[in-house]
Design an enzyme around this catalytic site. Structure first.
Site, short mmCIF file in Angstrom:
data_model
loop_
_atom_site.label_atom_id
_atom_site.label_comp_id
_atom_site.label_asym_id
_atom_site.label_seq_id
_atom_site.Cartn_x
_atom_site.Cartn_y
_atom_site.Cartn_z
N ASN A 187 3.40 -20.11 -39.29
CA ASN A 187 4.50 -18.86 -39.24
C ASN A 187 3.38 -17.55 -39.17
O ASN A 187 3.61 -16.69 -38.42
CB ASN A 187 5.39 -18.91 -40.08
CG ASN A 187 6.51 -19.87 -39.67
OD1 ASN A 187 6.23 -20.89 -38.64
ND2 ASN A 187 7.29 -20.18 -40.33
N HIS A 190 11.80 16.61 -4.12
CA HIS A 190 12.82 15.86 -3.20
C HIS A 190 11.97 15.21 -1.97
O HIS A 190 12.50 15.17 -0.80
CB HIS A 190 13.99 16.53 -2.56
CG HIS A 190 14.78 17.23 -3.74
ND1 HIS A 190 15.61 16.31 -4.70
CD2 HIS A 190 14.80 18.57 -4.36
CE1 HIS A 190 16.19 17.07 -5.52
NE2 HIS A 190 15.66 18.31 -5.32
N SER A 249 -6.74 -5.54 8.01
CA SER A 249 -5.90 -6.64 8.65
C SER A 249 -6.59 -7.56 9.39
O SER A 249 -7.51 -7.52 9.81
CB SER A 249 -5.02 -5.80 9.64
OG SER A 249 -4.11 -6.59 10.32
N LYS A 308 -6.98 -1.23 10.81
CA LYS A 308 -6.40 -0.73 9.72
C LYS A 308 -7.30 -0.69 8.51
O LYS A 308 -8.25 -1.42 8.39
CB LYS A 308 -5.29 -2.08 9.23
CG LYS A 308 -4.35 -2.19 10.56
CD LYS A 308 -3.45 -0.94 10.30
CE LYS A 308 -2.62 -0.59 9.18
NZ LYS A 308 -1.67 -1.80 8.88
N GLU A 341 -1.08 -0.60 -3.78
CA GLU A 341 0.37 -1.42 -3.67
C GLU A 341 0.46 -2.57 -4.58
O GLU A 341 1.39 -2.80 -5.00
CB GLU A 341 0.32 -2.13 -2.03
CG GLU A 341 0.46 -1.03 -0.95
CD GLU A 341 -0.09 -1.55 0.57
OE1 GLU A 341 -0.20 -2.62 0.68
OE2 GLU A 341 0.03 -0.58 1.36
#
Length: 474
Positions: free
Chosen positions: A113, A159, A280, A286, A293
């Protein structure tokens, strides 16, 4: 012949069912805690010497064996067996094979523990320093780009609409400020949690290891536990670390999102270096911001880790329960995720090319200088509510004429309101708008330079903190 070791079972009359064994065995990734478990064992062996359970010769023999195991494990020469329930069982088995009956003395005065709590805390304290180093690299990249573009105009947005011109350096430093706070959270977390659980044993404290403060000092902690039940049953230090990691991941995701936007054709504010972009499989033209991402996606998992830990703790009685084993799964995923993301993001930011002319052209579009008109009138004593209405009328006229504010002629200015005198034109430039924001924290290039200087001092403090660590660093 070598036999598997089990740290429990004397009172059981049947072998564990295979389903129990499979469920109970630690995930393979948990065995990465071996160096920290061995560090705790060194401190514990010295404590057993102070307690009179080991003499000097036995201490030296065991410590040599621990060092040998550490070297062999680092070299990949020893690995856990499938029968090893956890890292503690694995290492005690290996040490017992080396030491014979002497190895059986190691377990006195401690429990899995307090070992489990200690191992993960040492791991997190160490990895907090490595994460800080990687986070500093990202901050350095942002500061370097900000230094190069402290006067480069860009449209500031609210915005996602063009609002007022700012400098690109100022915008990048907004991200750097968030990361600086994340670094501060790491340091605050460590200061609050530099408390050793070793010596708490199962939950009541040890009747043998009576000087836990000395073990704490050896392991680089600031203090030993105040309460043995809390020492083995608490995991708020893990939950807090996971929050710090998740907050950092959210800030990374926000930067990643903007990088994705800045790379798009409508913006074209930046271009990524070929070594930090992908292509790509079907479209040869591309060039994709995959690092951004992937970073954005990884943040979701780190947010989930905080939720997992809090849910595991929510209704858990004190002291120790096996539910707490979830702490390692969440902590490792957070540390591993950030260790992948931070260097990639730092490299991407450091090597990106800023398209300054494109930014400058965009900076004055969308009537971003309208606030300069309202401020001009306010400085002439016009109530700002009235100045706001007058400026709105001027914008409406410009929309009808399909022109920008600085292109309207003097007669049309006067027609909107006589107080719109020709000298307003000296305020309708990007440079004038930027220089006007000269208060502390504003976007004036001079103030941006001061912000860079203050951030550089903060980075120096972060570096000092990362280097001053006294704990084990396998």
């Amino acid at each position: 012949m070598n036999q598997p070791l089990r740290l429990w079972g004397g009172r059981f009359g049947a072998e564990p069912d295979p389903s129990l064994t499979r469920l109970s065995r630690s995930e393979p990734s948990y065995f990465r805690l071996a160096p920290y478990d061995l560090a705790g064992s060194r401190a514990h062996i010295r404590e057993l010497g102070r307690a009179g359970l080991l003499d000097d010769g036995e201490i030296a023999t065991i410590l040599r064996a621990i060092d040998e195991v550490a070297q062999q494990h680092a070299a990949g020469l020893i690995e856990p067996w499938p029968e090893d329930e956890d890292v503690h069982t694995f290492l005690e088995r290996v040490l017992t094979q080396k030491l014979g009956p002497l190895g059986g003395k190691i377990r006195a005065g401690r429990s899995r523990n307090d070992q489990a709590a200690n191992d993960l805390k040492l791991f997190l304290r160490h990895r907090a320093r490595t994460l800080m180093t990687e986070l500093m690299a990202l901050q350095d990249a942002l500061v370097a780009q900000a230094q190069a573009h402290k006067a480069t105009p860009v449209p500031g947005v609210t915005h996602l609409q063009a609002a007022q011109p700012i400098t690109f350096g100022h915008h990048l430093l907004a991200h750097a400020q968030a990361f600086s706070r994340d670094a501060g959270r790491l340091m605050d977390w460590d200061a609050r949690n530099a408390v050793s659980p070793l010596g708490a044993a199962a939950l009541a404290g040890s009747a043998i290891a009576l000087n836990p403060e000395l073990s704490a000092e050896e392991l680089g902690y600031d203090a030993s536990f105040e309460n043995s039940v809390d020492a083995v049953g608490a995991r708020d230090h893990v939950a807090e670390f996971l929050f710090v990691a998740a907050m950092l991941a959210v800030h990374l995701s926000r930067l990643a999102e903007e990088i994705v936007i800045w790379c798009t054709q409508p913006y074209r504010w930046i271009s990524l270096h070929d070594s930090f972009a992908t292509g790509s499989s079907i479209m040869p033209q591309k060039k994709n911001p995959d690092i951004a991402e992937l970073t954005r996606g990884r943040s979701a998992r780190l947010i989930g880790g905080v939720t997992t830990m809090l849910a595991a703790l929510k209704s858990l009685p004190l002291s120790y329960n096996r539910d707490l084993a979830e702490d390692k799964r969440a902590a490792f995923e957070a540390v591993d995720g950030l260790a992948l993301v931070l260097p990639a993001m730092a490299g991407m930011v450091a090597t990106m090319t800023v398209e300054t002319e494109t930014m400058r052209k965009a900076a004055s579009q969308g009537f971003t200088l309208a606030t300069e008109v309202a401020d001009f009138l306010a400085r002439k004593g016009v109530p700002f509510s009235t100045a706001h209405d007058i400026t709105g009328a001027l914008v409406r006229l410009c929309e009808e004429r399909d022109c920008e504010l600085h292109e309207i002629d003097d007669a049309d200015l006067a027609a909107v309101d006589p107080r719109l005198t020709p000298d307003i034109r000296e305020h309708l430039t990007l440079e004038a708008a930027l220089d006007a924001r000269m208060a502390r924290g504003g976007t004036s290039p001079a103030r941006v330079a001061e912000q860079i200087e203050r951030l550089s001092r903060d980075l120096a403090r972060q570096r000092a903190w990362a280097l001053e660590y006294r704990g084990p660093t396998p």
